[in-house]
Design a protein around this motif. Structure first.
Motif, PDB file in Angstrom:
ATOM      1  N   LEU A   5       0.610  -1.397   0.034  1.00  0.00           N
ATOM      2  CA  LEU A   5      -0.172   0.126   0.156  1.00  0.00           C
ATOM      3  C   LEU A   5       1.024   1.327   0.170  1.00  0.00           C
ATOM      4  CD1 LEU A   5      -2.643   1.246   0.121  1.00  0.00           C
ATOM      5  CD2 LEU A   5      -2.370   1.323   2.627  1.00  0.00           C
ATOM      6  N   LEU A   6       0.403   1.830  -1.052  1.00  0.00           N
ATOM      7  CA  LEU A   6       1.305   3.601  -1.095  1.00  0.00           C
ATOM      8  C   LEU A   6       0.049   4.673  -0.966  1.00  0.00           C
ATOM      9  CD1 LEU A   6       3.304   5.726  -1.970  1.00  0.00           C
ATOM     10  CD2 LEU A   6       3.002   5.401  -3.656  1.00  0.00           C
ATOM     11  N   GLU A   7       0.570   5.217   0.501  1.00  0.00           N
ATOM     12  CA  GLU A   7      -0.039   6.510   0.855  1.00  0.00           C
ATOM     13  C   GLU A   7       1.008   7.612   0.739  1.00  0.00           C
ATOM     14  OE1 GLU A   7      -1.900   5.979   5.026  1.00  0.00           O
ATOM     15  OE2 GLU A   7      -3.161   4.278   4.041  1.00  0.00           O
ATOM     16  N   ILE A   8       0.641   9.396  -0.730  1.00  0.00           N
ATOM     17  CA  ILE A   8       1.380  10.426   0.460  1.00  0.00           C
ATOM     18  C   ILE A   8       0.030  10.785   0.605  1.00  0.00           C
ATOM     19  CG2 ILE A   8       2.418  11.635  -1.559  1.00  0.00           C
ATOM     20  CD1 ILE A   8       2.941   9.978  -3.449  1.00  0.00           C
ATOM     21  N   VAL A   9       0.372  11.333   1.725  1.00  0.00           N
ATOM     22  CA  VAL A   9       0.053  12.441   2.705  1.00  0.00           C
ATOM     23  C   VAL A   9       0.770  13.513   2.531  1.00  0.00           C
ATOM     24  CG1 VAL A   9      -1.069  12.770   4.732  1.00  0.00           C
ATOM     25  CG2 VAL A   9      -0.770  10.250   3.931  1.00  0.00           C
ATOM     26  N   THR A  10      -0.382  15.243   2.035  1.00  0.00           N
ATOM     27  CA  THR A  10      -0.132  16.464   2.398  1.00  0.00           C
ATOM     28  C   THR A  10      -0.507  16.423   3.940  1.00  0.00           C
ATOM     29  OG1 THR A  10      -1.562  17.588   1.425  1.00  0.00           O
ATOM     30  CG2 THR A  10       0.735  16.663  -0.288  1.00  0.00           C
ATOM     31  N   PRO A  11      -0.135  18.221   4.437  1.00  0.00           N
ATOM     32  CA  PRO A  11      -0.882  19.364   5.471  1.00  0.00           C
ATOM     33  C   PRO A  11      -2.313  18.870   5.367  1.00  0.00           C
ATOM     34  CG  PRO A  11       1.512  20.074   5.422  1.00  0.00           C
ATOM     35  CD  PRO A  11       0.789  18.217   3.893  1.00  0.00           C
ATOM     36  N   GLU A  12      -2.447  18.972   3.958  1.00  0.00           N
ATOM     37  CA  GLU A  12      -4.056  20.073   3.826  1.00  0.00           C
ATOM     38  C   GLU A  12      -4.811  18.430   3.500  1.00  0.00           C
ATOM     39  OE1 GLU A  12      -1.256  20.905   1.813  1.00  0.00           O
ATOM     40  OE2 GLU A  12      -1.129  22.149   2.586  1.00  0.00           O
ATOM     41  N   VAL A  63       6.687  15.643  -5.551  1.00  0.00           N
ATOM     42  CA  VAL A  63       6.536  15.442  -4.630  1.00  0.00           C
ATOM     43  C   VAL A  63       7.714  16.579  -4.562  1.00  0.00           C
ATOM     44  CG1 VAL A  63       6.914  13.722  -2.290  1.00  0.00           C
ATOM     45  CG2 VAL A  63       5.361  13.238  -3.758  1.00  0.00           C
ATOM     46  N   SER A  64       7.354  17.309  -3.280  1.00  0.00           N
ATOM     47  CA  SER A  64       8.169  18.622  -2.495  1.00  0.00           C
ATOM     48  C   SER A  64       8.872  18.155  -1.447  1.00  0.00           C
ATOM     49  CB  SER A  64       6.993  19.622  -3.044  1.00  0.00           C
ATOM     50  OG  SER A  64       7.405  19.769  -4.821  1.00  0.00           O
ATOM     51  N   GLY A  65      10.248  17.436  -1.021  1.00  0.00           N
ATOM     52  CA  GLY A  65      10.185  16.899   0.023  1.00  0.00           C
ATOM     53  C   GLY A  65       9.526  16.306   1.256  1.00  0.00           C
ATOM     54  N   GLY A  66       9.574  16.430   2.418  1.00  0.00           N
ATOM     55  CA  GLY A  66       9.094  15.507   2.804  1.00  0.00           C
ATOM     56  C   GLY A  66       9.196  14.117   4.231  1.00  0.00           C
ATOM     57  N   PHE A  67       9.295  13.237   3.971  1.00  0.00           N
ATOM     58  CA  PHE A  67      10.133  11.897   4.761  1.00  0.00           C
ATOM     59  C   PHE A  67       9.009  10.760   3.988  1.00  0.00           C
ATOM     60  CE2 PHE A  67      10.489  14.392   7.898  1.00  0.00           C
ATOM     61  CZ  PHE A  67      12.163  14.769   7.708  1.00  0.00           C
ATOM     62  N   VAL A  68      10.280   9.179   3.451  1.00  0.00           N
ATOM     63  CA  VAL A  68       8.710   8.168   3.593  1.00  0.00           C
ATOM     64  C   VAL A  68       9.229   7.487   4.559  1.00  0.00           C
ATOM     65  CG1 VAL A  68      11.043   6.910   2.056  1.00  0.00           C
ATOM     66  CG2 VAL A  68       8.987   6.385   1.838  1.00  0.00           C
ATOM     67  N   GLU A  80       5.943  17.707   2.134  1.00  0.00           N
ATOM     68  CA  GLU A  80       5.201  18.786   2.194  1.00  0.00           C
ATOM     69  C   GLU A  80       4.210  19.945   0.748  1.00  0.00           C
ATOM     70  OE1 GLU A  80       8.921  21.395   1.976  1.00  0.00           O
ATOM     71  OE2 GLU A  80       9.814  20.220   3.410  1.00  0.00           O
ATOM     72  N   SER A  81       4.355  18.925  -0.733  1.00  0.00           N
ATOM     73  CA  SER A  81       3.115  19.146  -0.766  1.00  0.00           C
ATOM     74  C   SER A  81       3.581  17.963  -2.482  1.00  0.00           C
ATOM     75  CB  SER A  81       3.690  20.762  -1.908  1.00  0.00           C
ATOM     76  OG  SER A  81       4.501  20.747  -2.642  1.00  0.00           O
ATOM     77  N   ALA A  82       2.821  17.490  -2.582  1.00  0.00           N
ATOM     78  CA  ALA A  82       2.642  16.595  -3.635  1.00  0.00           C
ATOM     79  C   ALA A  82       1.348  16.371  -4.796  1.00  0.00           C
ATOM     80  CB  ALA A  82       2.608  15.349  -2.903  1.00  0.00           C
ATOM     81  N   GLU A  83       1.421  16.320  -5.796  1.00  0.00           N
ATOM     82  CA  GLU A  83       0.202  16.189  -6.499  1.00  0.00           C
ATOM     83  C   GLU A  83       0.536  16.117  -7.913  1.00  0.00           C
ATOM     84  OE1 GLU A  83       0.005  21.333  -8.241  1.00  0.00           O
ATOM     85  OE2 GLU A  83       1.892  20.854  -7.823  1.00  0.00           O
ATOM     86  N   LEU A  84      -0.528  14.971  -8.515  1.00  0.00           N
ATOM     87  CA  LEU A  84      -0.546  14.191  -9.584  1.00  0.00           C
ATOM     88  C   LEU A  84      -0.363  14.623 -10.792  1.00  0.00           C
ATOM     89  CD1 LEU A  84      -3.898  12.012  -8.263  1.00  0.00           C
ATOM     90  CD2 LEU A  84      -1.451  11.262  -8.083  1.00  0.00           C
ATOM     91  N   PRO A  85      -0.131  14.244 -11.921  1.00  0.00           N
ATOM     92  CA  PRO A  85       0.639  15.117 -13.349  1.00  0.00           C
ATOM     93  C   PRO A  85      -1.271  15.701 -13.887  1.00  0.00           C
ATOM     94  CG  PRO A  85       1.362  13.291 -13.300  1.00  0.00           C
ATOM     95  CD  PRO A  85       0.602  12.676 -12.035  1.00  0.00           C
ATOM     96  N   ALA A  86      -2.098  14.995 -13.063  1.00  0.00           N
ATOM     97  CA  ALA A  86      -3.406  15.748 -14.101  1.00  0.00           C
ATOM     98  C   ALA A  86      -3.475  16.946 -13.743  1.00  0.00           C
ATOM     99  CB  ALA A  86      -4.636  15.087 -14.209  1.00  0.00           C
ATOM    100  N   ASN A  87      -3.487  17.488 -12.085  1.00  0.00           N
ATOM    101  CA  ASN A  87      -3.153  18.673 -11.363  1.00  0.00           C
ATOM    102  C   ASN A  87      -2.488  19.774 -11.515  1.00  0.00           C
ATOM    103  OD1 ASN A  87      -5.781  16.757 -10.583  1.00  0.00           O
ATOM    104  ND2 ASN A  87      -4.836  15.857  -8.488  1.00  0.00           N
ATOM    105  N   ILE A  88      -1.097  19.421 -11.968  1.00  0.00           N
ATOM    106  CA  ILE A  88      -0.363  20.024 -12.130  1.00  0.00           C
ATOM    107  C   ILE A  88      -0.734  21.495 -13.134  1.00  0.00           C
ATOM    108  CG2 ILE A  88       2.088  20.970 -12.730  1.00  0.00           C
ATOM    109  CD1 ILE A  88       2.986  17.853 -11.766  1.00  0.00           C
TER     110      ILE A  88
END
Length: 133
Positions: A5-12, A63-68, A80-88
């Motif tokens: 399972l891959l989860e990508i989480v931002t503060p938002e 993905v803009s920085g953070g931790f894995v 810190e931030s993450a975007e799928l290509p369609a949302n850029i």
């Protein structure tokens, strides 16, 4: 073949949550390929694309920085931030790139060069991923 399972989480919000075959991240120590049953690990990330492999398809996420955090059957990216290509928003990313370049070229003492460099890296990462979709 097993998945993880891959989860990508931002503060938002949670940007991504899916079962995948493999994840490739760029940590501060280098690139890391993650398969199911990987040894547990936590490492900081660079501003760079995250590659996700599912079957015969590959996705790329900005993905803009953070931790894995890697567990046996789960990978959590706290970004810190993450975007799928369609949302850029390409125009917004271009404008951010130009602003950062102007700040870096200004050679003024009141400009925070480290912050401008990070903004430039984030904009370039977003533009690279948007152009690869």
């Amino acid at each position: 073949m097993s998945t993880l399972l891959l989860e990508i989480v931002t503060p938002e919000r949670k940007v991504y949550a899916q079962e995948v075959d493999m994840v490739v991240v760029n940590g501060v120590e280098g690139q890391l390929g993650i398969l199911p049953n990987h040894i547990p690990l936590v490492t900081p990330l660079k501003i760079a694309p995250v590659k996700v492999k599912k079957g015969n398809t590959e996705e790329v996420i900005a993905v803009s920085g953070g931790f894995v955090e890697i567990r046996k059957d789960k990978v959590v990216i706290l970004a810190e931030s993450a975007e799928l290509p369609a949302n850029i928003d390409i125009e917004r990313a271009r404008a951010a790139k130009e602003r950062a370049e102007q700040r870096l070229n200004a050679k003024r003492d009141d400009v925070d060069h480290r912050r401008a460099e990070m903004a430039l890296q984030r904009a370039m990462n977003r533009l690279d991923i948007a152009s690869s979709k």
